[in-house]
Design a protein around this motif. Sequence first.
Motif, PDB file in Angstrom:
ATOM      1  N   MET A 135       0.827  -1.214   0.000  1.00 41.90           N
ATOM      2  CA  MET A 135       0.000   0.000   0.000  1.00 41.90           C
ATOM      3  C   MET A 135       0.857   1.259   0.000  1.00 41.90           C
ATOM      4  O   MET A 135       0.582   2.227  -0.719  1.00 41.90           O
ATOM      5  CB  MET A 135      -0.927  -0.009   1.219  1.00 41.90           C
ATOM      6  CG  MET A 135      -2.084  -1.004   1.153  1.00 41.90           C
ATOM      7  SD  MET A 135      -3.044  -1.042   2.681  1.00 41.90           S
ATOM      8  CE  MET A 135      -3.659   0.638   2.724  1.00 41.90           C
ATOM      9  N   GLY A 136       1.925   1.235   0.806  1.00 40.50           N
ATOM     10  CA  GLY A 136       2.804   2.405   0.862  1.00 40.50           C
ATOM     11  C   GLY A 136       3.463   2.690  -0.472  1.00 40.50           C
ATOM     12  O   GLY A 136       3.546   3.844  -0.906  1.00 40.50           O
ATOM     13  N   GLY A 137       3.941   1.641  -1.123  1.00 41.36           N
ATOM     14  CA  GLY A 137       4.584   1.813  -2.424  1.00 41.36           C
ATOM     15  C   GLY A 137       3.627   2.361  -3.467  1.00 41.36           C
ATOM     16  O   GLY A 137       3.986   3.240  -4.265  1.00 41.36           O
ATOM     17  N   ILE A 138       2.409   1.857  -3.466  1.00 46.79           N
ATOM     18  CA  ILE A 138       1.407   2.318  -4.437  1.00 46.79           C
ATOM     19  C   ILE A 138       1.033   3.779  -4.176  1.00 46.79           C
ATOM     20  O   ILE A 138       0.906   4.580  -5.104  1.00 46.79           O
ATOM     21  CB  ILE A 138       0.165   1.407  -4.390  1.00 46.79           C
ATOM     22  CG1 ILE A 138       0.504   0.032  -4.968  1.00 46.79           C
ATOM     23  CG2 ILE A 138      -0.999   2.027  -5.156  1.00 46.79           C
ATOM     24  CD1 ILE A 138      -0.591  -0.993  -4.821  1.00 46.79           C
ATOM     25  N   VAL A 139       0.872   4.149  -2.896  1.00 43.79           N
ATOM     26  CA  VAL A 139       0.515   5.529  -2.570  1.00 43.79           C
ATOM     27  C   VAL A 139       1.611   6.492  -2.997  1.00 43.79           C
ATOM     28  O   VAL A 139       1.341   7.564  -3.566  1.00 43.79           O
ATOM     29  CB  VAL A 139       0.231   5.664  -1.053  1.00 43.79           C
ATOM     30  CG1 VAL A 139       0.190   7.131  -0.638  1.00 43.79           C
ATOM     31  CG2 VAL A 139      -1.085   4.993  -0.701  1.00 43.79           C
ATOM     32  N   VAL A 140       2.871   6.114  -2.759  1.00 46.20           N
ATOM     33  CA  VAL A 140       3.982   7.004  -3.114  1.00 46.20           C
ATOM     34  C   VAL A 140       4.092   7.168  -4.628  1.00 46.20           C
ATOM     35  O   VAL A 140       4.293   8.277  -5.135  1.00 46.20           O
ATOM     36  CB  VAL A 140       5.301   6.470  -2.521  1.00 46.20           C
ATOM     37  CG1 VAL A 140       6.497   7.188  -3.117  1.00 46.20           C
ATOM     38  CG2 VAL A 140       5.304   6.637  -1.009  1.00 46.20           C
ATOM     39  N   SER A 141       3.968   6.064  -5.375  1.00 45.92           N
ATOM     40  CA  SER A 141       4.058   6.185  -6.832  1.00 45.92           C
ATOM     41  C   SER A 141       2.825   6.881  -7.406  1.00 45.92           C
ATOM     42  O   SER A 141       2.918   7.623  -8.393  1.00 45.92           O
ATOM     43  CB  SER A 141       4.231   4.800  -7.470  1.00 45.92           C
ATOM     44  OG  SER A 141       3.169   3.929  -7.125  1.00 45.92           O
ATOM     45  N   LEU A 142       1.668   6.673  -6.794  1.00 49.79           N
ATOM     46  CA  LEU A 142       0.445   7.363  -7.226  1.00 49.79           C
ATOM     47  C   LEU A 142       0.578   8.868  -7.039  1.00 49.79           C
ATOM     48  O   LEU A 142       0.100   9.660  -7.860  1.00 49.79           O
ATOM     49  CB  LEU A 142      -0.739   6.821  -6.427  1.00 49.79           C
ATOM     50  CG  LEU A 142      -2.147   7.346  -6.722  1.00 49.79           C
ATOM     51  CD1 LEU A 142      -3.160   6.223  -6.520  1.00 49.79           C
ATOM     52  CD2 LEU A 142      -2.514   8.503  -5.804  1.00 49.79           C
ATOM     53  N   MET A 143       1.278   9.268  -5.972  1.00 45.82           N
ATOM     54  CA  MET A 143       1.477  10.688  -5.694  1.00 45.82           C
ATOM     55  C   MET A 143       2.182  11.389  -6.845  1.00 45.82           C
ATOM     56  O   MET A 143       1.892  12.538  -7.181  1.00 45.82           O
ATOM     57  CB  MET A 143       2.287  10.825  -4.413  1.00 45.82           C
ATOM     58  CG  MET A 143       2.796  12.206  -4.107  1.00 45.82           C
ATOM     59  SD  MET A 143       4.210  12.137  -3.002  1.00 45.82           S
ATOM     60  CE  MET A 143       5.441  11.292  -3.997  1.00 45.82           C
ATOM     61  N   HIS A 144       3.127  10.685  -7.489  1.00 47.68           N
ATOM     62  CA  HIS A 144       3.841  11.279  -8.610  1.00 47.68           C
ATOM     63  C   HIS A 144       2.919  11.466  -9.822  1.00 47.68           C
ATOM     64  O   HIS A 144       3.068  12.415 -10.582  1.00 47.68           O
ATOM     65  CB  HIS A 144       5.023  10.390  -9.000  1.00 47.68           C
ATOM     66  CG  HIS A 144       6.166  10.484  -8.037  1.00 47.68           C
ATOM     67  ND1 HIS A 144       7.152  11.428  -8.138  1.00 47.68           N
ATOM     68  CD2 HIS A 144       6.471   9.751  -6.944  1.00 47.68           C
ATOM     69  CE1 HIS A 144       8.019  11.278  -7.157  1.00 47.68           C
ATOM     70  NE2 HIS A 144       7.629  10.267  -6.414  1.00 47.68           N
ATOM     71  N   THR A 145       1.981  10.549 -10.016  1.00 46.00           N
ATOM     72  CA  THR A 145       1.129  10.573 -11.202  1.00 46.00           C
ATOM     73  C   THR A 145      -0.023  11.559 -11.077  1.00 46.00           C
ATOM     74  O   THR A 145      -0.543  12.036 -12.083  1.00 46.00           O
ATOM     75  CB  THR A 145       0.558   9.160 -11.445  1.00 46.00           C
ATOM     76  OG1 THR A 145       1.584   8.202 -11.276  1.00 46.00           O
ATOM     77  CG2 THR A 145      -0.024   9.025 -12.835  1.00 46.00           C
TER      78      THR A 145
END
Length: 437
Positions: free
Chosen positions: A1-11
């Motif tokens: 979940m943390g990894g997805i949230v961080v990469s989603l933040m960039h998009t």
Amino acid sequence: MGGIVVSLMHTLVIPLVPRFPQLLGSSPADTAWVVTSTLLAGAVATPVVGRLGDMYGKRRMLVVSLAMVVAGSVVAALSGSLVPLVAGRAVQGLAVGVIPLGISIMRDELPAERLASATALMSASLGVGGALGLPAAALLVERSDWHLLFWTSAAAGAIVLVAVLVVVPESPVRSGGRFDLLGAVGLSVALVCLLLGVSKASAWSGGTVAGLFVAAAVVLVLWGWWELRSSRPLVDLRTTARRQVLLTNIASLAFAFALFAQSLVLPQVLQLPAATGHGLGQSLLVTGLVLVPSGLVMMAMAPVSARISNARGPRVTLVLGALVVAIGYGAGVVMLSAIWQLVVISAVIGAGIGLGYGAMPALIMSAVPMSETAAANSLNTLMRAIGTSTSSAVAGVVLTGVATPVSFQLIMGLGAATALLACVIAGFLPAVGRRSA
């Protein structure tokens, strides 16, 4: 979940990039810093956070990184002008270390039979969040105020932060020692010069860009001299120079270059007016939905990547992933005329990325001691960031300098070529068997 949230933040900001000049009352060159600030902050923070995690606790630094997501998102959500928005985005960028920290905690805590699939999924989350974030952001932008993007990011970061505090244990593995402050400053200066030169190559004068590259090279040489003399370096260059670690990082750079090429071509093909003869005239929301299968396939391929690595070794998995990516881009050279074709291309490339990204942590972790896991994985993440930045700069030059249909094909061809290069580099990796992986 943390990894997805961080990469989603960039998009999340991608749908807003063309609108920022009007929304913020600034020039396009100035509003580009909304993206550039995140890139630079992430590049500086990734190796530093990894080293601090090895020294003082990976879970502790994971919590700090997620707190940066929340704090940066709140600052951006409250902003109404350029400067506070850029500041908020820079704070968000400090959270990129979540993915290598997560992989390192998994190595310390999980039983061997679960490690490969878990780290493969964590590594792939960098692409998953990006693919899922675009349609979500497009939907919010079209139907609500743009500030809601950042409130959503803050809420998601807060949920994951609480989950980490409740669920994730602190790793007992510590490297100890003193933090290499001079090494951190030197690497930060070199990375800022390098990535500024790459990202602004098409916007700034040739002399300025060349000066940045020269400065980066000089500082890196001095930094390397210092790191080799330091008893507790920020990055252990002797470990990094091991054949397996060095070649994996070089392959990661080429792989990441290929990853980002599709993110630049497919949305433009989808959104260009059909009257141009090479566009499909679709909305931003449809564009995001076309890219969703790529993220889902990445997630689905993570356990497959782990099974192949367990059976044949992660080197084979990385070679196979690079070949699949090259096939996807090769198809993209001749298949850009219908939505279903773009869905297929995106899904095939996503499958290759899922395989390749899943193998990289196994290759890195089998070659470094447990006390250096976070720092080594952070350096690998940094190589991917440099690859995507370079890809963005090269594609930007191609798209402005060549006729559009030809430029799309050229970028897809470059993606295929760099994927094949990653395949060749991976072929020189030493064989890593199931036990060591």
